[in-house]
Design a protein around this motif. Sequence first.
Motif, short mmCIF file in Angstrom:
data_model
loop_
_atom_site.label_atom_id
_atom_site.label_comp_id
_atom_site.label_asym_id
_atom_site.label_seq_id
_atom_site.Cartn_x
_atom_site.Cartn_y
_atom_site.Cartn_z
N LEU A 93 -21.02 -0.04 6.19
CA LEU A 93 -21.23 -1.05 7.23
C LEU A 93 -20.12 -1.03 8.27
O LEU A 93 -20.27 -1.59 9.36
N THR A 96 -19.53 -8.83 14.30
CA THR A 96 -18.92 -7.55 13.96
C THR A 96 -17.86 -7.74 12.88
O THR A 96 -17.76 -6.94 11.93
N ALA A 120 -27.25 -3.05 14.30
CA ALA A 120 -26.27 -4.06 14.70
C ALA A 120 -26.30 -4.30 16.20
O ALA A 120 -26.10 -5.42 16.67
N GLY A 175 -31.63 1.98 17.24
CA GLY A 175 -31.56 1.65 15.82
C GLY A 175 -32.63 2.30 14.98
O GLY A 175 -32.47 2.42 13.76
N TYR A 233 -31.50 5.00 12.71
CA TYR A 233 -30.78 4.54 11.53
C TYR A 233 -31.73 4.06 10.44
O TYR A 233 -31.44 4.17 9.25
N SER A 244 -20.69 -0.23 11.93
CA SER A 244 -21.13 -1.22 12.93
C SER A 244 -20.12 -1.32 14.06
O SER A 244 -20.48 -1.58 15.21
N THR A 279 -21.01 1.43 16.55
CA THR A 279 -22.23 1.21 17.33
C THR A 279 -22.06 0.07 18.32
O THR A 279 -22.57 0.14 19.45
N ILE A 280 -21.36 -0.99 17.93
CA ILE A 280 -21.11 -2.09 18.86
C ILE A 280 -20.23 -1.61 20.02
O ILE A 280 -20.50 -1.90 21.19
N LEU A 322 -19.38 -8.07 9.48
CA LEU A 322 -19.83 -6.80 8.93
C LEU A 322 -18.68 -5.95 8.40
O LEU A 322 -18.91 -4.95 7.71
N CYS A 323 -17.44 -6.33 8.70
CA CYS A 323 -16.27 -5.63 8.15
C CYS A 323 -15.87 -6.18 6.79
O CYS A 323 -15.04 -5.55 6.10
N ALA A 354 -25.93 -0.71 10.32
CA ALA A 354 -25.03 -0.53 11.46
C ALA A 354 -25.79 -0.14 12.72
O ALA A 354 -25.44 -0.58 13.83
#
Length: 446
Positions: free
Chosen positions: A248, A405, A383, A62, A65, A251, A254-255, A408-409, A380
Motif C-alpha cells: 500500500l 495518503t 488511490a 486504476g 492495478y 499509494s 500514485t498520488i 494508507l501508510c 494503490a
Amino acid sequence: MSVPANAVGQPKKAAAAAWIGSALEYYDFFIYGSAAALIFPKVFFDDSDPATATLLSLATFGVAYAARPVGALFLGHFGDRVGRKKIMIFTLLLMGLSTFLIGCLPTRAQVGSLAPVLLVLCRVLQGISAAGEQASASSMTLEHAPPDRRGFFTSFTLGGTQGGQLLATLVFLGIAQLPDRQLLSWGWRVPFWASVLVAVAGYFMRRKLQETPAFARQAATEGVVKLPLVVLLREHWADVLRVIAGALIASVSTIFTVWALAYATSDAVGMSRTSMLWVGALANLVALAAIPLWATLSDRIGRRPVYLIGAVGSAITMFLYLWAISTGSYALVLILGIVAFGVVYSAANGVWPSFYGEMFSTRVRLSGMAIGTQIGFAVAGFAVTFAARIAGPDGTDWSSVALFTAALCVPPVIAALSARETNKVPTELLGVRSPREASRPETVTA
C-alpha cells in the motif's frame, strides 16, 4: 535442470537487466499516468465536464492495478514453474505491444464510446504485464546476488522503475511544448509508439541472462512446485498478508505522480504542465541515487528500520508536498517534491524488493511477491480515483487527500513491525521454517 556452470558476473548482469528492463517496462506504464492526468480527459472523455472527465480518466489509470492481481496469479504460478527469465521476457513484450496499441487508438470524437472501451482493454493488458515484472526481476536479482549484498543488487529493479518514470516525464516535457491542437491530435501518441523500440531493446538484454542458481538447484533437487499458490497460502499466508499491507506504500507514488499533477495544473492552482513535470523529473533523478544508498544501508542495519523510515516519513512529507502545491509557491513545491518523493519515499521503495522477496522460499518466491504486491498495488492504483472524489467537486481539498495518503501508510508500518529481519539470513534458508518444508509432495522433478 542443472545449475549454470558459467555464473561469473551474473549478479551484475542480472542487476543491469533488471534495471534496464524495468526502466523500459515502466516507461510504458508511467507515460499512461501522465497522459491520464493531462491528455485523456480531453481526448477520450471530452463529452463530460472537466472535473468528471478528469475523474473518469484517472479511473482508467486504476484499471491496470485492478488487473494486476489476476495477472499475478498466472505469472507467479508459471514463474515458479518455468523460471524467472521467461516471465521477464514475456512481461516486457506484452507491455510493449499494449502500449503501442494505445498510441494507435481512435479518439472519442472519431468513434464515440468505443474509444474509452478500447483504452481500458489496452490498460488491462498493461496491468497484466506489470503484475509479473517487478516480482520476476526482483527474484532474479535476489537469487543471483551475494548474500551480504542482496538489498543493493535487488534495489536495481526499483531503480529501473524510477528511471522509467523519469524517462516518461522527460518525454512528456518535450511534447508538452506543442500547441494544444498538435498535442491533442498526434503529439500524445508519440511516446506510446516508441514502446516498440522499448520492447526490442529490453528483449535483447534479457534473453542473454542465465536462470538463477537458486531456481536451478531447486528444480534439479527437490523439483518445482506443481501448485505454487497452494503451498504459498498454506505455508506463507502471514507473509502474503504482510506484503499486501506493505504494498500500500505505493499509494504515495500514485498520488504524487498522478493526482498531485492533475491538482497542480488545475484552474484552482494554475501551475504549468512543464513546471510540474520538472518537479517529477528532478525528484526521480534524486531517487535514482537515493534508492541504492538506502538499500546498501539496509544490508548493514536491516530491512525493517530503513523501510519504516520510508513509510513513516512519506506520511509526513506528502502532507507537506500537497500543502506546498496549495500555496502556489513553485520553489516550495520543487523542494518538498524532491524531499518527499526523491529522498524519503525512496527508503521504502528501494528496500521492498529484498524485504518482501526474503520472506519466501525459492519455490514460491515469485508467486509470493507477485500476488502480495499486486493486491496491494491494486488499492494503490485506485488511490488516485478515491483522491479525486475526496478532493471535492472542485478538486481543491488537498488536506483530505493528504490524510487519506497518510492513512494508507499505516498498514505498511504495521507489516514492517511484525516482520522478521532477514538481511543476515543465508539465501538458501530464506523462507524456510522447518527441515521438512522443502520436501513436500507438491513438488515434481523438473
